[in-house]
Design an enzyme around this catalytic site. Structure first.
Site, PDB file in Angstrom:
ATOM      1  N   THR A  39       0.848  -1.195   0.000  1.00  0.00           N
ATOM      2  CA  THR A  39       0.000   0.000   0.000  1.00  0.00           C
ATOM      3  C   THR A  39       0.883   1.245   0.000  1.00  0.00           C
ATOM      4  O   THR A  39       2.056   1.184   0.349  1.00  0.00           O
ATOM      5  CB  THR A  39      -0.903   0.063   1.253  1.00  0.00           C
ATOM      6  OG1 THR A  39      -0.078   0.149   2.419  1.00  0.00           O
ATOM      7  CG2 THR A  39      -1.782  -1.169   1.347  1.00  0.00           C
ATOM      8  N   ASP A  40       0.301   2.372  -0.414  1.00  0.00           N
ATOM      9  CA  ASP A  40       1.008   3.634  -0.283  1.00  0.00           C
ATOM     10  C   ASP A  40       0.111   4.604   0.484  1.00  0.00           C
ATOM     11  O   ASP A  40      -0.931   4.207   1.000  1.00  0.00           O
ATOM     12  CB  ASP A  40       1.430   4.182  -1.656  1.00  0.00           C
ATOM     13  CG  ASP A  40       0.249   4.521  -2.549  1.00  0.00           C
ATOM     14  OD1 ASP A  40      -0.844   4.826  -2.036  1.00  0.00           O
ATOM     15  OD2 ASP A  40       0.421   4.492  -3.780  1.00  0.00           O
ATOM     16  N   GLN A  41       0.516   5.856   0.589  1.00  0.00           N
ATOM     17  CA  GLN A  41      -0.227   6.773   1.454  1.00  0.00           C
ATOM     18  C   GLN A  41      -1.604   7.144   0.920  1.00  0.00           C
ATOM     19  O   GLN A  41      -2.356   7.821   1.615  1.00  0.00           O
ATOM     20  CB  GLN A  41       0.605   8.012   1.767  1.00  0.00           C
ATOM     21  CG  GLN A  41       0.874   8.911   0.582  1.00  0.00           C
ATOM     22  CD  GLN A  41       1.779  10.076   0.974  1.00  0.00           C
ATOM     23  OE1 GLN A  41       2.762   9.904   1.671  1.00  0.00           O
ATOM     24  NE2 GLN A  41       1.442  11.275   0.533  1.00  0.00           N
TER      25      GLN A  41
END
Lengths: 142, 142, 142, 142
Positions: free
Chosen positions: D18-20
């Site tokens: 996941t990323d932000q």
């Protein structure tokens, strides 16, 4: 580059390095350490790419990281790296990650010299012994 | 899933996880640990995704990994995970990575409960206290 | 930074980016593109981190990469990035990866403006319309 | 495994992926595709690890991905993979990523047979020609 006690590099946080907590994922620090180690090794006069071409690997045998505060996308962090301990068969690096002088994380990595051909543990390659010792010597005098 | 002392997962090595040494890059083990931890937490009755939705994070404060032998593309490895220690404010996991019963690596990760809203350290969320304690209790009896 | 047609960044190949073929894994190029895009957006006067803080995302809707030659650990590559096409609701970037002037890869990425709050597609945020248009205008004049 | 038109694998979303934005980073899809491709190749009777041991690589020459909806931590997605086109010197795979039957992304990857020893493009290794053709034949009949 001449032998230096410590090498500090700037790393721009990559979006892909963040996770859904909004900060850099903890595994990314190992990659940053490696980047700083690469640059620090080069001050010995031999890049790590050249060391591999000589037929040797500094195999990672252990790592420890202690995280204090997260790094964020949009920030540039500094990674400081130095050789913490050197034996005839092992190299131990230490790291500090900072942002604007503030410590975000610290870590260490432990490496064993091995021959790439058969993965056999070995002594530090002769041509590197003196350059690496000099890195530590410089350190002691610092 | 019911509370269990230890959770073991199978992980198929990904090509992207290898590096030019021909084995899995050392940073990938932290991602594998996280995968095993996710599965182990779920045996408490609450998935980590649900825990985050409650407004809490198990923030990583430290990791240690010890590497013995490399994993290769084409192999499936087993990651065993258990809670090593539990305090009112922290959780400590331990891991063993194996291939065909042979130890490739061991590690630990240290976590602090924080409120997602303000990152303030806190006690283990009340609804989780008993389920997590049960994981450790089961462990002690094993 | 002032609006510029094209932005070129240097990227030092990371050991972790290589795979067992001995070259950089093909997925790493998307991360490099993102790094170049980040730097290019900043020449508009607004960093992407600031754009996110305004409540907008340039959601990735598509990518294409064409690979000609591999990059290796020990090398530094250049990533050139520019806006290929701009509509009221989308941004399209193009990229060239080079090493010593030689093309290693080319690519494009397609983005849709969305409101972070509800992921609803939207027009380019008003404050960004002119700065982004200027990037393209500069490009056309080049 | 016997030759099959299409292979579908389950992939549990990793936190590190996941990323932000709170969804899986777009580069991770290429790694998922590779995982599905690995499994699909194996239905030919030869794993990709074995193919590499024969001295051949299916070098990636291009990829395209189209993203429709994000995948999230806590979810398991399905990746379907098949050979879209096969020539004497190239292999082209297609992919669909789904969650609960809903399309999240689609993609293609293009590969060239090369000899590992000198990276010279070559025809599909003789032992693989028939098994790979069978994968496509099965497909046509489906």
């Amino acid at each position: 580059m001449s032998a230096s006690a410590r090498t500090t590099i700037d790393v721009e946080v990559r979006y892909a390095e963040t996770d859904q907590m909004g900060v850099v994922h903890h595994a990314a620090y190992l990659v940053w350490f490696e980047l700083a180690r690469t640059r620090h090794c080069a001050t010995s006069g031999f890049t790590y790419a050249e060391i591999e071409q000589m037929g040797y690997w500094m195999m990672v045998t252990g790592v420890e990281v202690s995280y204090r505060q997260g790094a964020r996308y949009g920030e540039t962090v500094q990674i400081e790296c130095w050789i913490d301990r050197l034996t005839s068969r092992t190299v131990h690096f230490a790291y500090v990650v900072r942002r604007d002088g503030r410590r975000l994380a610290t870590g260490r990595s432990h490496h064993l010299w091995v021959r790439a051909a058969d993965l056999a543990p070995c002594r530090i390659p002769e041509r590197l012994a003196e350059p690496f010792a000099r890195l530590v010597a410089t350190e002691s005098q610092a």
